[in-house]
Design an enzyme around this catalytic site. Sequence first.
Site, PDB file in Angstrom:
ATOM      1  N   GLU A 138       0.814  -1.220   0.000  1.00  0.00           N
ATOM      2  CA  GLU A 138       0.000   0.000   0.000  1.00  0.00           C
ATOM      3  C   GLU A 138       0.845   1.266   0.000  1.00  0.00           C
ATOM      4  O   GLU A 138       0.370   2.323  -0.422  1.00  0.00           O
ATOM      5  CB  GLU A 138      -0.928   0.003   1.214  1.00  0.00           C
TER       6      GLU A 138
ATOM      7  N   GLU B 151      -1.994   9.406   0.518  1.00  0.00           N
ATOM      8  CA  GLU B 151      -2.330   9.276  -0.892  1.00  0.00           C
ATOM      9  C   GLU B 151      -1.822  10.477  -1.679  1.00  0.00           C
ATOM     10  O   GLU B 151      -1.948  11.618  -1.236  1.00  0.00           O
ATOM     11  CB  GLU B 151      -3.844   9.155  -1.029  1.00  0.00           C
TER      12      GLU B 151
END
Length: 266
Positions: free
Chosen positions: A90, A112
């Site tokens: 991730e 992100e």
Amino acid sequence: MRSLAVVVAVVATVAMAIGTARGSVSSIVSRAQFDRMLLHRNDGACQAKGFYTYDAFVAAAAAFPGFGTTGSADAQKREVAAFLAQTSHETTGGWATAPDGAFAWGYCFKQERGASSDYCTPSAQWPCAPGKRYYGRGPIQLSHNYNYGPAGRAIGVDLLANPDLVATDATVGFKTAIWFWMTAQPPKPSSHAVIAGQWSPSGADRAAGRVPGFGVITNIINGGIECGHGQDSRVADRIGFYKRYCDILGVGYGNNLDCYSQRPFA
């Protein structure tokens, strides 16, 4: 999330360990092993340089009895390897020809990149705070208000009002990732239950090809996107991290590492 949108539609209780849970993850993975696994996390090219620390990981793990301390020594090692592998995928900054290999670049990112959404879904139970955005942050890239809310409640922090804490306080970030790991999302089991050997697949699970192993954990996390359509490079990336970390910890991989032929959970 960058490559994953974690959707937890059902708030579940933390899955506590069944059987003997003992010790600390520090007895399973040493500081030196942690640094070797996440070899380039503090590289100058990594957004998260200096953020993810061994001490924060150990402190966060201590808040979740059973995490990395359940079952045999091999089972404990596999759980730590699996958790760090999934979260490394991730947060990876690796590429095929990266120095020391693609799987030495986990934990390069803490939030992100280029989030185009506030990830706010109208909810009476988990209302979004004015001006706050719930894009992917931390090791598991926690996303959406309906994940920040219950994760915060579980760890005693108001993450709806303070979502940035997941990317500014490393212990909080690790706690949200371990909360997600330990929490079942019916009909999905918790990742902890799977890797600790506490999950028994139903007839429907077996018919869908969902059997115990690292592969079904990928299905839990992002099966709707990555599983059930044959070879997938993202699944292979997760497996690559897992094998490397198991090798460092000196433990076998177990069976059923991929989810290529598993149908996603409903």
